[in-house]
Write an enzyme that holds these catalytic residues in place. Structure first.
Site, PDB file in Angstrom:
ATOM      1  N   ASP A   1       0.838  -1.190   0.000  1.00  0.00           N
ATOM      2  CA  ASP A   1       0.000   0.000   0.000  1.00  0.00           C
ATOM      3  C   ASP A   1       0.878   1.247   0.000  1.00  0.00           C
ATOM      4  O   ASP A   1       1.984   1.247   0.540  1.00  0.00           O
ATOM      5  CB  ASP A   1      -0.891   0.034   1.241  1.00  0.00           C
ATOM      6  CG  ASP A   1      -2.081  -0.914   1.129  1.00  0.00           C
ATOM      7  OD1 ASP A   1      -2.359  -1.383   0.017  1.00  0.00           O
ATOM      8  OD2 ASP A   1      -2.714  -1.176   2.159  1.00  0.00           O
ATOM      9  N   MET A   2       0.345   2.326  -0.590  1.00  0.00           N
ATOM     10  CA  MET A   2       1.037   3.611  -0.523  1.00  0.00           C
ATOM     11  C   MET A   2       0.412   4.430   0.600  1.00  0.00           C
ATOM     12  O   MET A   2      -0.816   4.501   0.713  1.00  0.00           O
ATOM     13  CB  MET A   2       0.922   4.367  -1.855  1.00  0.00           C
ATOM     14  CG  MET A   2       1.783   5.614  -1.914  1.00  0.00           C
ATOM     15  SD  MET A   2       3.565   5.277  -1.751  1.00  0.00           S
ATOM     16  CE  MET A   2       3.941   4.629  -3.386  1.00  0.00           C
TER      17      MET A   2
ATOM     18  N   ARG B   1      -1.812  -0.760  -8.571  1.00  0.00           N
ATOM     19  CA  ARG B   1      -3.144  -0.355  -8.111  1.00  0.00           C
ATOM     20  C   ARG B   1      -3.184   1.169  -8.135  1.00  0.00           C
ATOM     21  O   ARG B   1      -2.308   1.826  -7.567  1.00  0.00           O
ATOM     22  CB  ARG B   1      -3.435  -0.844  -6.694  1.00  0.00           C
ATOM     23  CG  ARG B   1      -4.804  -0.336  -6.148  1.00  0.00           C
ATOM     24  CD  ARG B   1      -4.901  -0.467  -4.643  1.00  0.00           C
ATOM     25  NE  ARG B   1      -5.036  -1.845  -4.223  1.00  0.00           N
ATOM     26  CZ  ARG B   1      -4.697  -2.280  -3.012  1.00  0.00           C
ATOM     27  NH1 ARG B   1      -4.159  -1.460  -2.129  1.00  0.00           N
ATOM     28  NH2 ARG B   1      -4.868  -3.552  -2.699  1.00  0.00           N
TER      29      ARG B   1
ATOM     30  N   ALA C   1      -6.269   8.852   0.143  1.00  0.00           N
ATOM     31  CA  ALA C   1      -7.186   9.005   1.273  1.00  0.00           C
ATOM     32  C   ALA C   1      -6.584   9.730   2.470  1.00  0.00           C
ATOM     33  O   ALA C   1      -7.225   9.825   3.513  1.00  0.00           O
ATOM     34  CB  ALA C   1      -7.668   7.629   1.730  1.00  0.00           C
TER      35      ALA C   1
ATOM     36  N   THR D   1     -11.734   2.193  -7.236  1.00  0.00           N
ATOM     37  CA  THR D   1     -12.683   3.295  -7.125  1.00  0.00           C
ATOM     38  C   THR D   1     -14.094   2.744  -6.995  1.00  0.00           C
ATOM     39  O   THR D   1     -14.378   1.649  -7.490  1.00  0.00           O
ATOM     40  CB  THR D   1     -12.608   4.238  -8.338  1.00  0.00           C
ATOM     41  OG1 THR D   1     -13.559   5.302  -8.183  1.00  0.00           O
ATOM     42  CG2 THR D   1     -12.905   3.499  -9.636  1.00  0.00           C
TER      43      THR D   1
END
Length: 307
Positions: A133-134, A184, A189, A226
């Protein structure tokens, strides 16, 4: 700045208050169960089984981030290794997501790299794909360095995430092309300053589509993460018009969000995955979900008022 961004930044700011955190942890359990599969691995695997029965694949994530000690980081590694071993026994696609800060990235890049090597040495022979994950913008460079280091060491079953709201992302994408990353693409967020990120939802959405199309043109596999019906429709239109085969991209949505859309896309023949988080460290994740949708704030308030 758009109203959506004003709302998100306000929620994330309030969520950081320890008193608010304690209140939500104590009284918003019904909302937690909507977006988090449970606190145990067994609950997460059961949720994944239910999704698989509907044609939707699971991305399993043991929640945790920003640890404060090496012992904590190694504890998370042990939990992820247990997940890798358990999921490898299942007949459906095997997919794990994690954050490098739960493996000690903030303590030492060397530690995070060591723990990631251990995870991938278990995962790759078992056919388990691992997504990095980023996280927020101060950690992007370190995440990219570790991803590149792992690929240069010969690991292939590892993917990356890029965020369309950061100004830097197109350059990062172009720099990654020699690695042919499994990508991805998300909007982003975290609460980011105007100096590093777009503050207008329309620009973030436009960049999301631009980056996705660029990645597809460059031959990358792209997971479009999304829930926005307009963005999903445009991805479908573009890939059909350009003759992009469906085995070159997929849609990813969150557990508990628009499940009917997940099933519908799967029934249309698209690869669909639901991000299934579990574990006891759910508060930061839930805060970001509340910040994404005003409806979630009303659910929190209802939980608090109703006890």
């Amino acid at each position: 700045m758009s109203l959506d961004l004003v709302y998100r930044q306000a929620v994330l700011s309030v969520a950081g208050n320890p008193k608010v955190e304690a209140l939500i942890k104590g009284r918003a359990r019904s909302l937690v169960r909507r977006y988090v599969a449970g606190e145990s691995l067994e609950e997460a695997l059961q949720a994944a089984e239910r999704l698989e029965a509907e044609g939707v694949h699971a991305i399993l994530d043991l929640l945790g981030e920003m640890v404060h000690s090496e012992e904590e980081a190694r504890g998370f590694q042990a939990g992820i290794l247990e997940l890798v071993r358990k999921i490898s026994e299942r007949p459906w696609p095997k997919y794990v997501s994690l954050k490098l800060t739960q493996l000690g990235l903030d303590l030492s890049e060397a530690l995070a790299l060591e723990l990631m090597r251990g995870i991938l040495r278990e995962a790759e022979p078992r056919g388990v794909f691992v997504r990095l994950d980023m996280e927020d913008s101060p950690r992007v460079d370190a995440t990219l360095r570790l991803y590149k280091a792992l690929r240069e060491e010969g690991f292939h079953g590892v993917g990356l995430v890029l965020q369309s709201y950061l100004f830097r992302t197109e350059k990062d994408l172009l720099d990654l092309l020699p690695y042919k990353p499994n990508l991805r693409l998300v909007k982003g967020a975290y609460r980011e300053p105007k100096e590093v990120a777009f503050q207008d939802k329309r620009l973030i959405d436009a960049e999301f589509l631009h980056l996705g199309k660029l990645a597809l043109k460059e031959g990358l596999y792209v997971a479009f993460a999304t829930h926005d019906p307009r963005l999903i429709a445009e991805v479908k239109r573009y890939t059909q018009a350009m003759g992009v085969p469906r085995d070159r991209f997929e849609f990813q949505l969150l557990f508990g969000v628009r499940p009917e859309e997940q099933r519908r896309l799967a029934q249309e023949g698209y690869t669909v995955r639901a991000y299934v988080p579990y574990g006891t460290h759910w508060y930061p994740y839930l805060s970001r979900r509340i910040a994404e949708r005003p409806e979630n704030l009303f659910l929190v308030l209802r939980s608090l008022l109703g006890g």
